[in-house]
Design a protein around this motif. Structure first.
Motif, mmCIF file in Angstrom:
data_model
loop_
_atom_site.group_PDB
_atom_site.id
_atom_site.type_symbol
_atom_site.label_atom_id
_atom_site.label_comp_id
_atom_site.label_asym_id
_atom_site.label_seq_id
_atom_site.Cartn_x
_atom_site.Cartn_y
_atom_site.Cartn_z
ATOM 1 N N ASP A 214 0.817 -1.292 -0.090
ATOM 2 C CA ASP A 214 0.010 -0.082 0.020
ATOM 3 C C ASP A 214 0.779 1.111 -0.047
ATOM 4 O OD1 ASP A 214 -2.178 1.796 0.386
ATOM 5 O OD2 ASP A 214 -2.469 1.104 2.451
ATOM 6 N N LYS A 216 0.739 4.768 1.794
ATOM 7 C CA LYS A 216 0.124 5.437 3.013
ATOM 8 C C LYS A 216 0.000 6.998 3.062
ATOM 9 C CE LYS A 216 -1.661 1.748 5.390
ATOM 10 N NZ LYS A 216 -0.990 0.865 6.068
ATOM 11 N N GLY A 228 -6.045 6.669 4.308
ATOM 12 C CA GLY A 228 -6.467 5.081 4.259
ATOM 13 C C GLY A 228 -5.682 4.441 3.106
ATOM 14 N N GLY A 229 -5.010 5.089 2.411
ATOM 15 C CA GLY A 229 -4.324 4.380 1.196
ATOM 16 C C GLY A 229 -4.317 5.068 -0.011
ATOM 17 N N TYR A 271 -5.282 -9.025 8.670
ATOM 18 C CA TYR A 271 -4.621 -8.305 7.725
ATOM 19 C C TYR A 271 -3.579 -7.807 8.631
ATOM 20 C CZ TYR A 271 -3.518 -3.527 5.831
ATOM 21 O OH TYR A 271 -3.122 -2.334 5.331
ATOM 22 N N ASN A 287 -5.176 -5.568 11.118
ATOM 23 C CA ASN A 287 -6.618 -5.216 10.832
ATOM 24 C C ASN A 287 -7.539 -6.681 10.563
ATOM 25 O OD1 ASN A 287 -6.443 -2.386 10.540
ATOM 26 N ND2 ASN A 287 -5.164 -2.700 8.696
ATOM 27 N N ARG A 289 -9.912 -7.233 8.813
ATOM 28 C CA ARG A 289 -10.893 -7.113 7.460
ATOM 29 C C ARG A 289 -9.959 -6.883 6.267
ATOM 30 N NH1 ARG A 289 -9.100 -2.008 6.337
ATOM 31 N NH2 ARG A 289 -8.275 -0.848 8.239
ATOM 32 N N GLY A 291 -7.992 -4.821 3.509
ATOM 33 C CA GLY A 291 -7.551 -3.346 3.451
ATOM 34 C C GLY A 291 -8.288 -2.597 2.044
ATOM 35 N N ASP A 292 -8.126 -1.712 2.060
ATOM 36 C CA ASP A 292 -8.580 -0.884 1.005
ATOM 37 C C ASP A 292 -7.603 0.357 0.669
ATOM 38 O OD1 ASP A 292 -10.151 0.367 -1.151
ATOM 39 O OD2 ASP A 292 -11.843 0.747 0.228
ATOM 40 N N PRO A 293 -7.121 0.343 -0.429
ATOM 41 C CA PRO A 293 -6.950 -0.375 -1.616
ATOM 42 C C PRO A 293 -6.648 -1.795 -1.919
ATOM 43 C CG PRO A 293 -5.118 1.056 -1.822
ATOM 44 C CD PRO A 293 -5.818 1.344 -0.408
ATOM 45 N N GLU A 294 -5.971 -2.616 -0.756
ATOM 46 C CA GLU A 294 -5.421 -3.790 -1.074
ATOM 47 C C GLU A 294 -6.483 -4.505 -1.783
ATOM 48 O OE1 GLU A 294 -4.950 -1.868 1.696
ATOM 49 O OE2 GLU A 294 -3.030 -2.329 2.794
HETATM 50 N N1 GLY Z 1 -4.846 0.438 3.167
HETATM 51 C C1 GLY Z 1 -4.853 0.348 4.472
HETATM 52 C C2 GLY Z 1 -6.103 -0.196 5.358
HETATM 53 O O1 GLY Z 1 -7.206 -0.565 4.747
HETATM 54 O O2 GLY Z 1 -6.166 0.017 6.385
#
Ligand code: GLY
Ligand code: AMP
Length: 432
Positions: A214, A216, A228-229, A271, A287, A289, A291-294
């Protein structure tokens, strides 16, 4: 089967897109969704925090599987509510999600289970935090983290004592960083390069996903505040095979086993945000859940049907599930509104997406979009994720940027160096 996806970002658009490709699925709902998701699913006007309403809907509509994207409903106990009613759900319980929901719990858990981590102190008051900044047990720079959920924006790197003290004050008195600010964690700053390491787990079996890097920080060259990414690439070229094995053995398996032992069986996506240091991988955060954008690059590279794995996790039956991944690399460029991650302008009309529709190697996942009077407009900071596959990482990155150049709205910004370090490393390895 009917599937309900909970959330409204790029991650949820990617989930809906992938779930829709499954022959097992007849209908997809998304609560609350966004304008891109509405092209693939029926969007419901239910907020992600309304867990009773979500469960009522799943019960009434006979939804066969609910898939939760964001952390807030997890931490509020959506899985506990659904399980009580016998409704299948892909989400960790409230107890298991605490690994993400509380930085203090998470760090103390890692200490108990000897998961490689930076040194840290938990501060329970502003006085304690200021005393820690003055003592500087880890030197400077130092990292300060709000205890509760903060949308990826609750970790601040402070370069000296004055900045650390100002940050502690802001974290503990400013609502911007979430409500659970009575505690902060102060920890050793680890230099190195980050990797996002995600696995599916039903509490016993663990299936790793492809590696992702990612980006950040908001600015090119990893400058400016955390977000958030801003973009992601897969594979993460700095995660060697040895490091992968080490992460599984020292981080992932002890964490899944430790959660089980503490009565917090983990069913979902775990994560690990890792720093690859010269002393090996260390955990920056967990995390509970995707990730976003992962998620956008991971799901674009997943060749298998995602539904059996989601069902396997939910039912505690992951043992017989296998995952197949595309050989192609993937890159995602996150397109943001002016001002992100601070105050952003919204309501700008988005143009150019028609040119990108129907292309096999590019998917534009919507994150903060809505239809207003027939026009597609921005409604938040991270607006779109332009995600492309390519035969190599440089090809995927190039394709993602070509596609991004076709999109336009007033104030649109994005990082120009997504995948830059990963590609430089490939070049250096080839030159050896
Ligand atoms: N891209 C980092 C997150 O979803 O926490
Ligand atoms: P977190 O919310 O804990 O994931 O932190 C967000 C981001 O802050 C991470 O992705 C890193 O870029 C950075 N960060 C967090 N902890 C550390 C640390 N101990 N050392 C260096 N950077 C960190």
């Amino acid at each position: 089967m009917k599937v309900l996806v909970v959330g409204n970002g790029g991650r949820e658009h990617a989930l809906v897109w992938k779930i829709r490709q499954s022959p097992l699925v007849k209908e997809v709902y998304c609560a609350p969704g966004n304008a891109g998701i509405a092209q693939l699913a029926t969007c419901l006007p239910i907020e992600t925090s309304d867990i009773v309403e979500l469960a009522d809907f799943a019960q009434d509509a006979r939804v066969g599987l609910t898939v939760v994207g964001p952390e807030l409903p997890m931490v509020l106990g959506i899985a506990d509510e659904f399980s009580r009613r016998g409704l299948p759900i892909f989400s960790p319980t409230r107890g298991a999600a605490e690994i993400e929901g509380s930085k203090a719990f998470s760090r103390e858990f890692m200490s108990r289970h000897k998961v490689p981590s930076p040194r840290y102190e938990v501060c329970n008051s502003l006085d304690e935090a200021l005393a820690c900044c003055a003592r500087a047990p880890f030197g400077f720079p130092v990292v300060l983290k709000a205890d509760g959920l903060a949308g990826g924006k609750g970790a601040v790197v402070a370069k000296d004592q004055a900045e650390a003290e100002a940050t502690a004050r802001a974290l503990m008195t400013d609502k911007r960083f979430g409500s659970a600010t009575a505690k902060i964690v102060i920890e050793e700053f680890l230099p190195g390069e980050e990797v996002s390491f995600l696995v599916f787990s039903d509490g016993k079996t663990v299936l790793p996903m492809v590696s992702v890097q990612d980006h950040k920080r908001v600015g090119d060259g990893d400058t400016g505040p955390n977000t958030g990414g801003m973009g992601a690439v897969s594979p993460a070229t700095h995660l060697t095979l040895d490091a992968h094995k080490q992460v599984m053995a020292e981080v992932i398996l002890p964490t899944i086993a430790g959660l089980e032992k503490e009565g917090r069986r983990f069913q979902g996506v775990l994560y690990a945000g890792l720093m690859i240091t010269d002393k090996g991988p260390k955990v920056l955060e967990f995390n509970a859940r995707f990730g976003d954008p992962e998620a956008q690059v991971i799901l674009a590279r997943l060749k298998s049907d995602v539904v059996p794995v989601l069902q396997g996790v939910a039912a505690g039956q992951l043992k017989d599930v296998k995952l197949e991944w595309a050989k192609e690399a993937c890159a995602c460029v996150v397109v943001t509104a002016a001002g992100y991650p601070e105050a952003v302008q919204t309501g700008q009309e988005i143009r150019g997406l028609e040119d990108l529709a129907g292309q096999a190697d590019v998917a534009v996942f919507h994150a903060a979009t809505a239809l207003r009077d027939g026009k597609l407009v921005t409604v938040g900071g991270r607006v779109l994720g332009v995600t492309a596959l390519g035969a190599s990482l440089p090809a995927a990155v190039q394709r993602a940027y070509e596609a991004t150049a076709k999109v336009a709205f007033d104030g649109m910004t994005y990082r120009k160096d997504i995948g830059g370090r990963a590609i430089a490393r490939l070049g250096a390895a080839a030159a050896k």
